[in-house]
Scaffold this motif. Structure first.
Motif, PDB file in Angstrom:
ATOM      1  N   LYS A  36       2.966  -0.096  -8.441  1.00 47.22           N
ATOM      2  CA  LYS A  36       2.081  -0.830  -7.529  1.00 47.22           C
ATOM      3  C   LYS A  36       2.601  -0.754  -6.099  1.00 47.22           C
ATOM      4  O   LYS A  36       1.836  -0.471  -5.171  1.00 47.22           O
ATOM      5  CB  LYS A  36       1.947  -2.289  -7.963  1.00 47.22           C
ATOM      6  N   GLU A  37       3.883  -1.041  -5.899  1.00 45.74           N
ATOM      7  CA  GLU A  37       4.454  -1.006  -4.550  1.00 45.74           C
ATOM      8  C   GLU A  37       4.365   0.388  -3.938  1.00 45.74           C
ATOM      9  O   GLU A  37       4.039   0.542  -2.757  1.00 45.74           O
ATOM     10  CB  GLU A  37       5.921  -1.451  -4.579  1.00 45.74           C
ATOM     11  N   PHE A  38       4.629   1.390  -4.755  1.00 45.54           N
ATOM     12  CA  PHE A  38       4.573   2.753  -4.241  1.00 45.54           C
ATOM     13  C   PHE A  38       3.132   3.152  -3.935  1.00 45.54           C
ATOM     14  O   PHE A  38       2.859   3.802  -2.925  1.00 45.54           O
ATOM     15  CB  PHE A  38       5.223   3.742  -5.207  1.00 45.54           C
ATOM     16  N   PHE A  39       2.182   2.747  -4.775  1.00 49.95           N
ATOM     17  CA  PHE A  39       0.778   3.054  -4.513  1.00 49.95           C
ATOM     18  C   PHE A  39       0.325   2.394  -3.217  1.00 49.95           C
ATOM     19  O   PHE A  39      -0.429   2.989  -2.431  1.00 49.95           O
ATOM     20  CB  PHE A  39      -0.105   2.622  -5.692  1.00 49.95           C
ATOM     21  N   GLU A  40       0.790   1.173  -2.954  1.00 50.94           N
ATOM     22  CA  GLU A  40       0.466   0.497  -1.691  1.00 50.94           C
ATOM     23  C   GLU A  40       1.032   1.260  -0.497  1.00 50.94           C
ATOM     24  O   GLU A  40       0.392   1.354   0.554  1.00 50.94           O
ATOM     25  CB  GLU A  40       0.965  -0.945  -1.718  1.00 50.94           C
ATOM     26  N   LEU A  41       2.236   1.819  -0.648  1.00 45.36           N
ATOM     27  CA  LEU A  41       2.827   2.652   0.408  1.00 45.36           C
ATOM     28  C   LEU A  41       1.972   3.897   0.643  1.00 45.36           C
ATOM     29  O   LEU A  41       1.697   4.276   1.786  1.00 45.36           O
ATOM     30  CB  LEU A  41       4.261   3.042   0.059  1.00 45.36           C
ATOM     31  N   ILE A  42       1.533   4.517  -0.440  1.00 45.44           N
ATOM     32  CA  ILE A  42       0.669   5.704  -0.332  1.00 45.44           C
ATOM     33  C   ILE A  42      -0.589   5.362   0.458  1.00 45.44           C
ATOM     34  O   ILE A  42      -0.990   6.107   1.369  1.00 45.44           O
ATOM     35  CB  ILE A  42       0.280   6.233  -1.733  1.00 45.44           C
ATOM     36  N   LYS A  44      -1.063   2.957   2.609  1.00 41.54           N
ATOM     37  CA  LYS A  44      -0.716   2.685   4.010  1.00 41.54           C
ATOM     38  C   LYS A  44      -0.583   4.008   4.780  1.00 41.54           C
ATOM     39  O   LYS A  44      -1.111   4.144   5.888  1.00 41.54           O
ATOM     40  CB  LYS A  44       0.595   1.897   4.077  1.00 41.54           C
ATOM     41  N   ILE A  45       0.098   4.967   4.206  1.00 44.81           N
ATOM     42  CA  ILE A  45       0.255   6.271   4.853  1.00 44.81           C
ATOM     43  C   ILE A  45      -1.097   6.976   4.953  1.00 44.81           C
ATOM     44  O   ILE A  45      -1.444   7.546   5.995  1.00 44.81           O
ATOM     45  CB  ILE A  45       1.294   7.129   4.101  1.00 44.81           C
ATOM     46  N   LYS A  46      -1.881   6.920   3.879  1.00 44.47           N
ATOM     47  CA  LYS A  46      -3.224   7.538   3.865  1.00 44.47           C
ATOM     48  C   LYS A  46      -4.089   6.954   4.974  1.00 44.47           C
ATOM     49  O   LYS A  46      -4.770   7.683   5.699  1.00 44.47           O
ATOM     50  CB  LYS A  46      -3.874   7.325   2.501  1.00 44.47           C
ATOM     51  N   ASN A  47      -4.058   5.639   5.128  1.00 41.78           N
ATOM     52  CA  ASN A  47      -4.839   4.987   6.183  1.00 41.78           C
ATOM     53  C   ASN A  47      -4.407   5.460   7.564  1.00 41.78           C
ATOM     54  O   ASN A  47      -5.244   5.668   8.448  1.00 41.78           O
ATOM     55  CB  ASN A  47      -4.736   3.462   6.084  1.00 41.78           C
ATOM     56  N   GLY A  48      -3.102   5.632   7.762  1.00 41.89           N
ATOM     57  CA  GLY A  48      -2.597   6.145   9.037  1.00 41.89           C
ATOM     58  C   GLY A  48      -3.083   7.561   9.315  1.00 41.89           C
ATOM     59  O   GLY A  48      -3.464   7.893  10.440  1.00 41.89           O
ATOM     60  N   LEU A  49      -3.099   8.384   8.274  1.00 40.62           N
ATOM     61  CA  LEU A  49      -3.591   9.759   8.426  1.00 40.62           C
ATOM     62  C   LEU A  49      -5.083   9.766   8.765  1.00 40.62           C
ATOM     63  O   LEU A  49      -5.541  10.551   9.608  1.00 40.62           O
ATOM     64  CB  LEU A  49      -3.333  10.557   7.147  1.00 40.62           C
ATOM     65  N   GLU A  50      -5.831   8.893   8.112  1.00 41.51           N
ATOM     66  CA  GLU A  50      -7.278   8.802   8.385  1.00 41.51           C
ATOM     67  C   GLU A  50      -7.544   8.309   9.804  1.00 41.51           C
ATOM     68  O   GLU A  50      -8.456   8.797  10.475  1.00 41.51           O
ATOM     69  CB  GLU A  50      -7.965   7.899   7.364  1.00 41.51           C
ATOM     70  N   LYS A  51      -6.731   7.371  10.285  1.00 36.88           N
ATOM     71  CA  LYS A  51      -6.883   6.888  11.665  1.00 36.88           C
ATOM     72  C   LYS A  51      -6.633   8.019  12.656  1.00 36.88           C
ATOM     73  O   LYS A  51      -7.198   8.025  13.750  1.00 36.88           O
ATOM     74  CB  LYS A  51      -5.930   5.719  11.937  1.00 36.88           C
ATOM     75  N   ASP A  52      -5.782   8.954  12.274  1.00 34.98           N
ATOM     76  CA  ASP A  52      -5.510  10.122  13.119  1.00 34.98           C
ATOM     77  C   ASP A  52      -6.556  11.219  12.917  1.00 34.98           C
ATOM     78  O   ASP A  52      -6.385  12.343  13.383  1.00 34.98           O
ATOM     79  CB  ASP A  52      -4.113  10.669  12.838  1.00 34.98           C
ATOM     80  N   GLU A  53      -7.607  10.876  12.172  1.00 33.87           N
ATOM     81  CA  GLU A  53      -8.754  11.765  11.947  1.00 33.87           C
ATOM     82  C   GLU A  53      -8.394  13.048  11.191  1.00 33.87           C
ATOM     83  O   GLU A  53      -9.002  14.090  11.389  1.00 33.87           O
ATOM     84  CB  GLU A  53      -9.460  12.077  13.266  1.00 33.87           C
ATOM     85  N   LEU A  54      -7.408  12.954  10.314  1.00 32.01           N
ATOM     86  CA  LEU A  54      -7.096  14.077   9.436  1.00 32.01           C
ATOM     87  C   LEU A  54      -8.072  14.042   8.271  1.00 32.01           C
ATOM     88  O   LEU A  54      -8.400  12.972   7.755  1.00 32.01           O
ATOM     89  CB  LEU A  54      -5.659  13.992   8.934  1.00 32.01           C
ATOM     90  N   LYS A  55      -8.543  15.214   7.884  1.00 34.95           N
ATOM     91  CA  LYS A  55      -9.545  15.272   6.829  1.00 34.95           C
ATOM     92  C   LYS A  55      -9.285  16.468   5.919  1.00 34.95           C
ATOM     93  O   LYS A  55      -8.438  17.308   6.212  1.00 34.95           O
ATOM     94  CB  LYS A  55     -10.942  15.338   7.435  1.00 34.95           C
TER      95      LYS A  55
END
Length: 125
Positions: A36-42, A44-55
């Motif tokens: 669970k903790e690791f999935f939450e980290l994933i 968080k990182i995914k959201n950061g990548l999406e904010k940077d408009e990576l697709k």
């Protein structure tokens, strides 16, 4: 016969099945991460990548030593269907330049995995 897998739900299903079990040990910080903790980290990182408009289809470059964040970045890239060029930071600058030139990377990560900033050191390559 070919079929499509919803990668996000597939990975989440594996993690949820083991939610409270230890998944990975962060030796730098001496911390166990549950699924669970690791999935939450994933996420968080995914959201950061999406904010940077990576697709889907974009390429990122990592010049990072092994870390929990690097593993999380790999999983986040899997969910977003990004390509990763992974470079060992112990290589000399000539090798790093060569590897960075192989694929056009949209974003570079180094040192502290700052998701909001392109790796400044690479501007000199």
């Amino acid at each position: 016969m070919e079929f499509e897998i919803d990668t996000g739900n597939f990975v989440k299903g594996i993690f949820e099945h083991n939610w409270d079990d230890v998944f990975i040990f962060d030796s730098l910080n001496s911390k166990n991460y549950t699924y669970k903790e690791f999935f939450e980290l994933i996420l968080k990182i995914k959201n950061g990548l999406e904010k940077d408009e990576l697709k889907q289809g974009d390429t990122i470059c990592t010049i990072l030593p092994n870390s929990i964040e690097l593993v999380g970045l790999y999983f986040a890239a899997l969910l977003l269907q990004l390509t990763i060029v992974s470079i060992d930071p112990n290589h000399g600058i000539d090798v790093i330049k060569q590897m960075c030139s192989i694929k056009k990377c949209k974003k570079y990560f180094g040192h502290n995995l700052d998701l909001g900033q392109k790796l400044e050191q690479l501007s000199d390559l």
